[in-house]
Scaffold this active site. Structure first.
Site, mmCIF file in Angstrom:
data_model
loop_
_atom_site.group_PDB
_atom_site.id
_atom_site.type_symbol
_atom_site.label_atom_id
_atom_site.label_comp_id
_atom_site.label_asym_id
_atom_site.label_seq_id
_atom_site.Cartn_x
_atom_site.Cartn_y
_atom_site.Cartn_z
ATOM 1 N N ARG A 1 0.839 -1.210 0.000
ATOM 2 C CA ARG A 1 0.000 0.000 0.000
ATOM 3 C C ARG A 1 0.871 1.257 0.000
ATOM 4 N NH1 ARG A 1 -5.427 1.789 0.614
ATOM 5 N NH2 ARG A 1 -6.210 -0.338 0.635
ATOM 6 N N GLU B 1 -9.913 6.248 6.804
ATOM 7 C CA GLU B 1 -8.472 6.492 6.791
ATOM 8 C C GLU B 1 -8.024 7.740 6.028
ATOM 9 O OE1 GLU B 1 -8.078 2.401 5.339
ATOM 10 O OE2 GLU B 1 -6.290 2.282 6.583
HETATM 11 N N1 MTE Z 1 -12.417 5.989 14.102
HETATM 12 C C1 MTE Z 1 -12.501 5.727 15.423
HETATM 13 N N2 MTE Z 1 -13.240 6.537 16.191
HETATM 14 N N3 MTE Z 1 -11.837 4.669 15.989
HETATM 15 C C2 MTE Z 1 -11.043 3.837 15.236
HETATM 16 O O1 MTE Z 1 -10.461 2.887 15.767
HETATM 17 N N4 MTE Z 1 -10.148 3.307 12.990
HETATM 18 C C3 MTE Z 1 -9.818 3.841 11.663
HETATM 19 C C4 MTE Z 1 -11.028 4.536 11.036
HETATM 20 N N5 MTE Z 1 -11.627 5.449 11.974
HETATM 21 C C5 MTE Z 1 -10.931 4.094 13.828
HETATM 22 C C6 MTE Z 1 -11.666 5.184 13.296
HETATM 23 C C7 MTE Z 1 -9.343 2.821 10.734
HETATM 24 S S1 MTE Z 1 -7.734 2.349 10.808
HETATM 25 C C8 MTE Z 1 -10.157 2.262 9.787
HETATM 26 S S2 MTE Z 1 -9.570 1.161 8.659
HETATM 27 C C9 MTE Z 1 -11.589 2.605 9.697
HETATM 28 O O2 MTE Z 1 -11.985 3.522 10.708
HETATM 29 C C10 MTE Z 1 -12.397 1.326 9.832
HETATM 30 O O3 MTE Z 1 -13.747 1.541 9.852
HETATM 31 P P1 MTE Z 1 -14.642 1.778 8.547
HETATM 32 O O4 MTE Z 1 -14.172 0.838 7.494
HETATM 33 O O5 MTE Z 1 -16.012 1.496 9.014
HETATM 34 O O6 MTE Z 1 -14.423 3.210 8.155
HETATM 35 N N1 HPA Z 2 -5.930 -2.317 4.345
HETATM 36 C C1 HPA Z 2 -6.151 -2.609 5.637
HETATM 37 N N2 HPA Z 2 -6.075 -3.804 6.132
HETATM 38 C C2 HPA Z 2 -5.724 -4.799 5.317
HETATM 39 C C3 HPA Z 2 -5.471 -4.572 3.966
HETATM 40 C C4 HPA Z 2 -5.572 -3.264 3.449
HETATM 41 O O1 HPA Z 2 -5.358 -2.985 2.252
HETATM 42 N N3 HPA Z 2 -5.136 -5.751 3.423
HETATM 43 C C5 HPA Z 2 -5.192 -6.643 4.429
HETATM 44 N N4 HPA Z 2 -5.553 -6.085 5.572
HETATM 45 MO MO1 MOS Z 3 -7.419 0.353 9.296
HETATM 46 S S1 MOS Z 3 -5.363 0.489 9.420
HETATM 47 O O1 MOS Z 3 -7.300 -0.470 7.759
HETATM 48 O O2 MOS Z 3 -7.660 -0.898 10.442
#
Ligand code: MTE
Ligand code: HPA
Ligand code: MOS
Length: 780
Positions: free
Chosen positions: A323, A728
């Site tokens: 990534r 993210e």
């Molecule tokens: N927001 C909060 N409040 N707490 C979290 O742990 N994790 C982040 C983001 N926002 C997180 C957050 C990460 S690393 C990811 S991948 C996404 O939320 C995952 O949730 P989603 O796919 O529902 O956006």
């Molecule tokens: N993003 C986050 N988590 C993951 C991914 C990715 O692309 N691939 C495997 N785990």
């Molecule tokens: Mo988020 S780093 O893909 O849990």
């Protein structure tokens, strides 16, 4: 008055105006939200704690657990020898050892788990371990790892065009190396699990995990039990941020091991300092770049060597370094390009997923380079950025990434333009230049940087999801889906989607805790894809029930099913209208199936790893931010005074939650780039192991002026209601803070030199960069 959000029911002009606060907002702020440690335990519950090994890597010559097992309250101590099944719980590739036997691969690697009557007794007992170790010199830096060919996984390469031919022709070249620090997740709830033994050798595992199915899998492997005997439930996490994608599993396994043998409930939770020392972090990177550009600042050739420091096992590092490589371009056409990514092994904890998943580390080099190009040519960095954006100058030949993906639905030029106008970038830039002329010590810096972030798991098979909907006879609706709630508002969004499909108020919907026996074989809630995947699966389930209800009404009223609509808690068709709950009653008596499971798989994606070419992402989320910083050039102290953000969320499912993700992501990213410094000793043990010596942003670090606007253009791809993932991408917006600090430092040379500034840009590093800049001016 509470802000209301319009929920247009599909195909109608009706709106459902319901407040859409986070489903747990009240529990969060009143302390009633239950995390693992708050779950009422059975009377037989015991408490487990990890027994840490020696503080150096090497070979164990003696492990003395006598003090541990005879400590007050101790019931039993388990070591690797007690594990009936797999001792290696590596998520994708092997290597992650649940309990070390003789080889200690990182400082403090757990060697046993102790079970006692109370948490305090278990923790005190664990400290009584005595071990002796034949230490070896650890590999800790990128140079050492390269010198010893020390890798956790093979390298990967991507290329586009003929780089060396192009590079030979360009008029200007630029080289640089950027050292990028890691980051502690600092979720508020540390790693925790509670395991209850049930009949028939079954275990119910409550785990604070982003990946219940992975926890189920490793618990089953460790205990040699089939998957159907293990159920994992996750109500919510007190934050995950990637740190609970793979690394929640060991603690669930340790509790499960004890629960299985002792036939009692077992709870485990890590103290903050142990969580910090024992779990993996964001990967530190060392990235080298070489860029060739023309007299206008157009990039014609580029080379990146990306080095991720992975720790002692692969964990998720292969995908993380990939990534990083996919994001070496950030938002720009790299010309003829070559990107190589190395996965360096280091003798530390195994580094893991963290918001952005390598993307942030991948982007910094190109942003650093663009600032340097601008400085070299005496131009404004924003103009150099605009000149190099994908699709710049209306060309078509600059719309393909270095891994061969066609760029579509790319609005960044427009986003940047609008943001620059709104925040008066050009005026303020001129104003700060003038200010800096007359202000000898305090210097103001301004920078605007974009983000383009690829949405989808790069491992194709993970891009699937399931959901389960039940409608009960009173018309209330339960939804379960494969995603987990970590504060990001996923359950709220899924609830909204189901409410919208049935045209009912949100309070009719209950999203129930994630459970592997309701929706099986799930992907981690990660890659920002939670809503995209599970939202579509939930919609699919809802549509099936709706179709059955429509069919029932069509037969009853002799009308076409297409003319029956669900809106405003009513179901209506030509010549009839009835309340949703009345319809459900009626449908039950007519023996209509009121339960359905839905499924979704992301279309269009596929990346050929052999060729390093393809379409890893369904689409890109985009955004831009502008930061104003004030730097004290005597001390290196600085303040982020103002930040303006314009972020692309597609057709937002919940603007308030999206705004929360943007502000939270920005501040967390700013912490990574500025104050959060991991400090390791020469044995590879973490010294910054508490909030006293590791500085995450405080409320006082929030910019005094913090404007967040949503760019709401419907996603050009068919995502759920054309929304976009938001979890993210905002994490990378604060690259503008780092860039603005360098802009302020550059003013010391009348903008003749672009300072080098590794991250995190702590006060000390900024101070050193200022000294170097002053020296460069003297040397002229
Ligand atoms: N927001 C909060 N409040 N707490 C979290 O742990 N994790 C982040 C983001 N926002 C997180 C957050 C990460 S690393 C990811 S991948 C996404 O939320 C995952 O949730 P989603 O796919 O529902 O956006
Ligand atoms: N993003 C986050 N988590 C993951 C991914 C990715 O692309 N691939 C495997 N785990
Ligand atoms: Mo988020 S780093 O893909 O849990």
């Amino acid at each position: 008055m509470r802000k209301l959000i319009d929920l247009k029911a599909p195909g109608t002009a009706q709106t459902v105006t319901t407040p859409h606060r986070h489903e747990s907002a009240r529990q969060h702020v009143s302390g009633q939200a239950a995390y693992i440690d708050d779950v009422r335990t059975r009377a037989d519950c015991l408490h487990a704690y990890v027994v840490k090994g020696p503080a150096t890597v090497g070979t164990l010559t003696q492990l003395d657990l006598a003090g541990v097992s005879t400590a007050p309250g101790v019931v039993r101590v388990f070591t690797s020898a007690d594990i009936p099944g797999h001792k290696d719980i590596g998520a994708i590739f092997p290597g992650d050892i649940l309990l070390a036997e003789t080889v200690i691969e990182y400082p403090l690697q757990p060697v046993a788990v102790v079970v006692a009557e109370t948490h305090e007794q278990a923790r005190r007992a664990a400290a009584l371990v005595r071990c002796e170790v034949q230490a070896r010199k650890p590999v800790l830096t990128a140079e050492q790892a390269h010198a010893q060919d020390y890798f956790v996984r093979p390298k990967h390469e991507q290329s586009h065009g003929n780089v060396s031919a192009q590079y030979a022709q360009v008029s200007h070249t630029l080289e640089g190396t950027l050292t990028i620090g890691g980051q502690e997740h600092f979720y508020l709830e540390s790693q925790a699990a509670l395991v209850e033994p049930m009949e028939n050798d079954c275990l119910l595992v409550h785990s604070s995990t982003q990946h219940p199915s992975e926890v189920q899998k490793v618990v089953s492997e460790v205990l040699n039990l089939p998957l159907h005997r293990i159920t994992v439930e996750t109500r919510r996490m007190g934050g995950g941020f990637g740190g609970k994608e793979s690394q929640a599993a060991p603690y669930a396994c340790l509790a499960a091991l004890a629960a299985y043998f002792l036939k009692r409930a077992i709870k485990i939770r890590l103290a903050r300092s142990d969580d910090m020392q024992l779990t993996g972090k964001r990967h530190a990177f060392v990235n080298h770049y070489k860029i060739g550009f023309d007299a206008d600042g157009r990039i014609l050739a580029s080379q990146f060597e990306i080095n991720g420091l992975c720790g002692y096992t692969p964990d998720l590092s292969d995908a993380i370094v990939d990534r990083a490589m996919f994001h070496a371009d950030n938002a720009y056409y790299l010309g003829a390009a070559h990107v190589i990514g190395h996965r360096l092994k280091t003798d530390t904890v195994s580094h893991t997923a963290f918001r952005g998943f390598g993307g942030p580390q991948g982007m910094l080099a190109i942003e650093h380079a663009l600032d340097s190009i601008a400085c070299r040519l005496g131009k404004d960095p924003l103009d150099i950025r605009l000149l190099n954006l994908y699709g710049a100058e209306g060309r078509q030949d600059n719309l393909k990434t270095h891994y061969g993906m066609q760029i579509e639905g790319f609005w960044l030029a427009e986003i940047i333009d609008r943001l620059a106008q709104n925040c008066e970038y050009r005026n303020r830039k001129a104003e700060f230049r003038a200010f800096n002329q007359s202000s000898p010590i305090i210097k103001k810096g301004l920078a605007l940087t974009p983000v383009k972030f690829g949405i989808s798991f790069t491992a194709k098979h993970l891009n699937q999801a399931g959901a389960l909907i039940h409608i009960y006879t009173d018309g209330s609706i339960q939804v379960n889906h494969g995603g987990t709630e970590m504060g990001q508002g996923l359950h709220t969004k899924i609830g909204t989607i189901v409410a919208r499909e049935f045209g009912v108020d949100i309070d009719r919907i209950l999203v129930t805790p994630t459970r592997t026996d309701k929706v099986p074989n799930t992907s981690p809630t990660a890659a920002s894809s939670g809503t995209d995947l599970n939202g579509m699966a939930a919609k699919h389930a809802a549509v099936q029930i709706k179709e059955r209800l429509q069919q029932h009404l069509a037969e009853k009223y002799q009308v076409s099913a297409d003319h029956i609509v669900f809106a405003d808690n009513q179901v209506s068709g030509p010549g009839f209208s009835l309340a949703f709950d009345a319809l459900i009653q009626e449908a039950y008596f007519a023996r209509v199936n009121l339960s359905a499971n839905g499924f979704y798989q992301t279309p269009k994606i596929g990346y050929d790893h052999e060729k390093g070419q393809g379409r890893p992402f369904f689409y890109f989320s985009q955004g831009a931010a502008c930061a104003e910083v004030w730097v004290d050039t005597l001390t290196g102290e600085y303040k982020v005074h103002r930040v303006d953000i314009l972020h692309d969320v597609g057709e937002s499912l919940n603007p308030d939650i999206d705004r929360g993700q943007i502000s939270g992501g920005f501040i967390q990213g700013m912490g990574w780039l500025t104050t959060e410094e991991l400090v390791w000793n020469d044995q590879g043990a973490l010294l910054s192991n508490s909030p006293m010596n590791y500085k995450i942003p405080a409320i006082s670090d929030t910019p005094e002026i913090f404007n967040i606007d949503l760019f709401q253009r419907p996603n050009n791809e068919a995502t759920i209601y054309h929304s976009k993932a938001v979890g993210e991408p905002p994490f990378m917006l604060p690259m503008c803070v780092w860039s603005a600090i360098r802009d302020a430092i550059s003013s010391l040379s009348q903008y003749q030199h672009s300072p080098h500034l590794d991250t995190p840009a702590t006060t000390e590093r900024v101070f050193m960069a200022i000294q170097a800049m002053k020296q460069a001016v003297v040397n002229e």
